[in-house]
Design a protein around this motif. Structure first.
Motif, PDB file in Angstrom:
ATOM      1  N   LEU A 104       7.513  -3.514 -11.760  1.00 56.28           N
ATOM      2  CA  LEU A 104       8.686  -4.106 -11.115  1.00 56.28           C
ATOM      3  C   LEU A 104       9.942  -3.295 -11.420  1.00 56.28           C
ATOM      4  O   LEU A 104      10.734  -3.001 -10.521  1.00 56.28           O
ATOM      5  CB  LEU A 104       8.854  -5.559 -11.583  1.00 56.28           C
ATOM      6  CG  LEU A 104       9.937  -6.369 -10.896  1.00 56.28           C
ATOM      7  CD1 LEU A 104       9.623  -6.521  -9.419  1.00 56.28           C
ATOM      8  CD2 LEU A 104      10.058  -7.732 -11.543  1.00 56.28           C
ATOM      9  N   ILE A 110      12.102  -1.340  -8.529  1.00 56.20           N
ATOM     10  CA  ILE A 110      13.525  -1.635  -8.340  1.00 56.20           C
ATOM     11  C   ILE A 110      14.356  -0.363  -8.508  1.00 56.20           C
ATOM     12  O   ILE A 110      15.274  -0.104  -7.733  1.00 56.20           O
ATOM     13  CB  ILE A 110      13.991  -2.749  -9.310  1.00 56.20           C
ATOM     14  CG1 ILE A 110      13.369  -4.085  -8.895  1.00 56.20           C
ATOM     15  CG2 ILE A 110      15.505  -2.846  -9.352  1.00 56.20           C
ATOM     16  CD1 ILE A 110      13.619  -5.215  -9.863  1.00 56.20           C
ATOM     17  N   THR A 111      14.033   0.438  -9.495  1.00 57.38           N
ATOM     18  CA  THR A 111      14.757   1.689  -9.719  1.00 57.38           C
ATOM     19  C   THR A 111      14.617   2.612  -8.507  1.00 57.38           C
ATOM     20  O   THR A 111      15.602   3.180  -8.030  1.00 57.38           O
ATOM     21  CB  THR A 111      14.240   2.392 -10.989  1.00 57.38           C
ATOM     22  OG1 THR A 111      14.356   1.492 -12.096  1.00 57.38           O
ATOM     23  CG2 THR A 111      15.015   3.664 -11.269  1.00 57.38           C
ATOM     24  N   VAL A 169      13.911   1.793  -5.391  1.00 57.43           N
ATOM     25  CA  VAL A 169      14.603   1.208  -4.237  1.00 57.43           C
ATOM     26  C   VAL A 169      16.109   1.423  -4.349  1.00 57.43           C
ATOM     27  O   VAL A 169      16.762   1.814  -3.377  1.00 57.43           O
ATOM     28  CB  VAL A 169      14.262  -0.300  -4.105  1.00 57.43           C
ATOM     29  CG1 VAL A 169      15.190  -0.982  -3.122  1.00 57.43           C
ATOM     30  CG2 VAL A 169      12.817  -0.482  -3.678  1.00 57.43           C
ATOM     31  N   VAL A 170      16.683   1.182  -5.511  1.00 56.68           N
ATOM     32  CA  VAL A 170      18.131   1.352  -5.684  1.00 56.68           C
ATOM     33  C   VAL A 170      18.530   2.798  -5.441  1.00 56.68           C
ATOM     34  O   VAL A 170      19.506   3.078  -4.738  1.00 56.68           O
ATOM     35  CB  VAL A 170      18.567   0.875  -7.095  1.00 56.68           C
ATOM     36  CG1 VAL A 170      19.984   1.312  -7.413  1.00 56.68           C
ATOM     37  CG2 VAL A 170      18.439  -0.630  -7.203  1.00 56.68           C
TER      38      VAL A 170
END
Length: 181
Positions: free
Chosen positions: A44, A48-49, A51-52
């Motif tokens: 996760l 998230i990293t 995607v950002v």
């Protein structure tokens, strides 16, 4: 006796092995669950990293190449204004009608002789339209909070229904009085 000691030793060793295997068996599912949870949390965080970072990279490129609309231009286009329309006086459609006095000016592209000529030629039609437009409104619709919406409606209807060879760009009220009786 030696046989008993050997039996006791075997029994003790067997009990110890059985006890440890019970503890090992009991902690094995917990360890498996913890491994799965840790793998999930790590995945996760990684997702998230990624995607950002991707959104930031794509977002910068998108905003740099996006066209700038008229609403976001720092310098607005200069317009010529047709201000030869008479003051419109009418009554609203309320049960107890209110009196409306409005003066409208029409903005068109600077130095657009075609627009100026067509607005002049259709001046009477525009005045008649404005009189009908305001007489069909209710006093509540003519509040200052609704002016921008009214201006857009007037602009769109004049462009669609009255003008054929040119378009007006903006509508302004130099005076708008609604007098309730």
């Amino acid at each position: 006796m030696a046989d008993e000691d050997d039996a006791n030793n075997l029994g003790d060793d067997g009990d110890v092995d059985v006890g440890m295997s019970k503890k090992g068996k009991a902690s094995a599912p917990i360890m498996g669950i913890l491994k799965i949870v840790l793998i999930g949390v790590a995945a996760l965080i990684l997702i998230i990293t990624i995607v950002v970072i991707t959104v930031n990279i794509v977002g910068e490129k998108k905003f740099k190449s996006a066209p700038i609309t008229e609403e976001f231009k720092k310098q607005r286009d200069s317009l010529d204004w047709y201000s030869s329309l008479d003051q419109i006086r009418t009554m609203t459609s309320d049960a107890v009608p209110a009196s409306v006095n409005v003066t409208v000016v029409l903005g068109y592209k600077k130095d657009d002789k075609k627009a100026s000529t067509e607005i002049t030629e259709r001046r009477i039609e525009i005045i008649d339209f404005l009189r009908r437009f305001f007489s069909e409104c209710f006093a509540e619709e003519l509040r200052p909070q609704n002016e921008q919406q009214l201006k857009m409606q007037i602009r769109d209807q004049i462009n669609d229904d009255i003008l054929s060879n040119s378009k007006i760009k903006d509508v302004k009220f130099t005076g708008l009085d609604v007098i309730r009786q």
